[in-house]
Design a protein around this motif. Sequence first.
Motif, mmCIF file in Angstrom:
data_model
loop_
_atom_site.group_PDB
_atom_site.id
_atom_site.type_symbol
_atom_site.label_atom_id
_atom_site.label_comp_id
_atom_site.label_asym_id
_atom_site.label_seq_id
_atom_site.Cartn_x
_atom_site.Cartn_y
_atom_site.Cartn_z
ATOM 1 N N PRO A 1 25.468 48.842 -17.560
ATOM 2 C CA PRO A 1 25.356 48.255 -18.903
ATOM 3 C C PRO A 1 26.347 48.809 -19.911
ATOM 4 C CG PRO A 1 23.517 49.739 -18.455
ATOM 5 C CD PRO A 1 24.238 49.545 -17.158
ATOM 6 N N THR A 2 26.842 50.023 -19.683
ATOM 7 C CA THR A 2 27.838 50.584 -20.604
ATOM 8 C C THR A 2 29.259 50.245 -20.182
ATOM 9 O OG1 THR A 2 27.726 52.677 -19.382
ATOM 10 C CG2 THR A 2 26.366 52.484 -21.354
ATOM 11 N N ALA A 3 29.387 49.431 -19.113
ATOM 12 C CA ALA A 3 30.687 48.943 -18.603
ATOM 13 C C ALA A 3 31.535 50.104 -18.092
ATOM 14 C CB ALA A 3 31.397 48.115 -19.654
ATOM 15 N N GLY A 4 32.803 50.193 -18.511
ATOM 16 C CA GLY A 4 33.698 51.173 -17.917
ATOM 17 C C GLY A 4 34.235 50.678 -16.586
ATOM 18 N N PHE A 5 34.867 51.563 -15.840
ATOM 19 C CA PHE A 5 35.485 51.201 -14.566
ATOM 20 C C PHE A 5 34.861 51.980 -13.417
ATOM 21 C CE2 PHE A 5 38.866 50.533 -17.708
ATOM 22 C CZ PHE A 5 39.235 49.225 -17.415
ATOM 23 N N ILE A 6 34.844 51.356 -12.235
ATOM 24 C CA ILE A 6 34.534 52.056 -10.996
ATOM 25 C C ILE A 6 35.858 52.198 -10.255
ATOM 26 C CG2 ILE A 6 33.281 52.034 -8.809
ATOM 27 C CD1 ILE A 6 31.186 50.271 -10.125
ATOM 28 N N ASN A 7 36.273 53.422 -10.004
ATOM 29 C CA ASN A 7 37.552 53.661 -9.333
ATOM 30 C C ASN A 7 37.370 53.634 -7.819
ATOM 31 O OD1 ASN A 7 38.732 53.946 -11.785
ATOM 32 N ND2 ASN A 7 39.636 55.950 -11.403
ATOM 33 N N GLY A 8 37.991 52.659 -7.167
ATOM 34 C CA GLY A 8 37.919 52.571 -5.717
ATOM 35 C C GLY A 8 36.655 51.885 -5.233
ATOM 36 N N ARG A 9 36.665 51.491 -3.955
ATOM 37 C CA ARG A 9 35.524 50.778 -3.380
ATOM 38 C C ARG A 9 34.877 51.507 -2.205
ATOM 39 N NH1 ARG A 9 33.931 46.225 -4.582
ATOM 40 N NH2 ARG A 9 33.226 45.706 -2.475
ATOM 41 N N GLU A 10 35.456 52.614 -1.777
ATOM 42 C CA GLU A 10 34.920 53.311 -0.610
ATOM 43 C C GLU A 10 33.487 53.778 -0.830
ATOM 44 O OE1 GLU A 10 37.475 56.419 0.688
ATOM 45 O OE2 GLU A 10 39.191 55.090 1.061
ATOM 46 N N GLY A 11 33.203 54.317 -2.004
ATOM 47 C CA GLY A 11 31.858 54.796 -2.292
ATOM 48 C C GLY A 11 30.840 53.666 -2.343
ATOM 49 N N ILE A 12 31.264 52.524 -2.897
ATOM 50 C CA ILE A 12 30.371 51.362 -2.955
ATOM 51 C C ILE A 12 30.041 50.881 -1.552
ATOM 52 C CG2 ILE A 12 30.165 48.965 -3.714
ATOM 53 C CD1 ILE A 12 32.062 49.631 -6.006
ATOM 54 N N LEU A 13 31.071 50.730 -0.727
ATOM 55 C CA LEU A 13 30.866 50.235 0.637
ATOM 56 C C LEU A 13 29.992 51.183 1.445
ATOM 57 C CD1 LEU A 13 34.478 48.928 1.411
ATOM 58 C CD2 LEU A 13 32.484 47.609 0.682
ATOM 59 N N ALA A 14 30.201 52.490 1.279
ATOM 60 C CA ALA A 14 29.381 53.476 2.002
ATOM 61 C C ALA A 14 27.921 53.349 1.598
ATOM 62 C CB ALA A 14 29.894 54.887 1.730
#
Length: 230
Positions: free
Chosen positions: A92-105
Amino acid sequence: MARIAEEVLADLEKETVDFVPNYDESLEEPTVLPSRIPELLLNGSSGIAVGVTTNIPPHNLRELVDGTIALIANPEMTVEELIAHIPGPDFPTAGFINGREGILAAYRTGRGIIRLRARALVERDEKTDRESIVVTELPYQVNKARLLEKIAELVRDKKMTGIQDIRDESDREGMRIVLELKKDENASIILNQLFKYTQMQMTFGIIMLAIVNRRPELMNLKDALFHFIG
């Protein structure tokens, strides 16, 4: 309640979920809420109990609904196919997620670490020819007041010497933190220092653990939606 909140209690009176006695057995309460939306993934959850921890990030409602409908239509779909509908958390506070490896894991195994960054841009004052770093979005759960205190502390202790002034220009339209730089300072260097020394950059450890049939269970993305559908 907001209209969407009513969906969390939809059909509660129709005995769609089991009821159990409350703490003093004076009333009965539902074991779970009969939500029409995947509430656990929508709002996320964070907590610690004896020997277990959960830290589920919030997600976008539209993406969750699309993913849920796709899974109902094709229960055999893979986690990778589901990720096409739900590409990642939506804070909800937006910002950026750097990279996708952590999401996929996290989506494949139930655990992963992602790096969050504030949204910051550089503005130049034509009159003074000085640059300012303007922060408009923060990583999830970062307190703006504490962040400003930390930056002021770094300036006071001379760990960051390139900042001339710190202003909070936030209003009803949104957040705006202005860090006015000294003349001829390099904004990129100052920005990297902010990412290093403050919570303008931080990590978020995803642990998708929830109680299923009264037992804690670590779930991947498909498991979490399957339990909601079931």
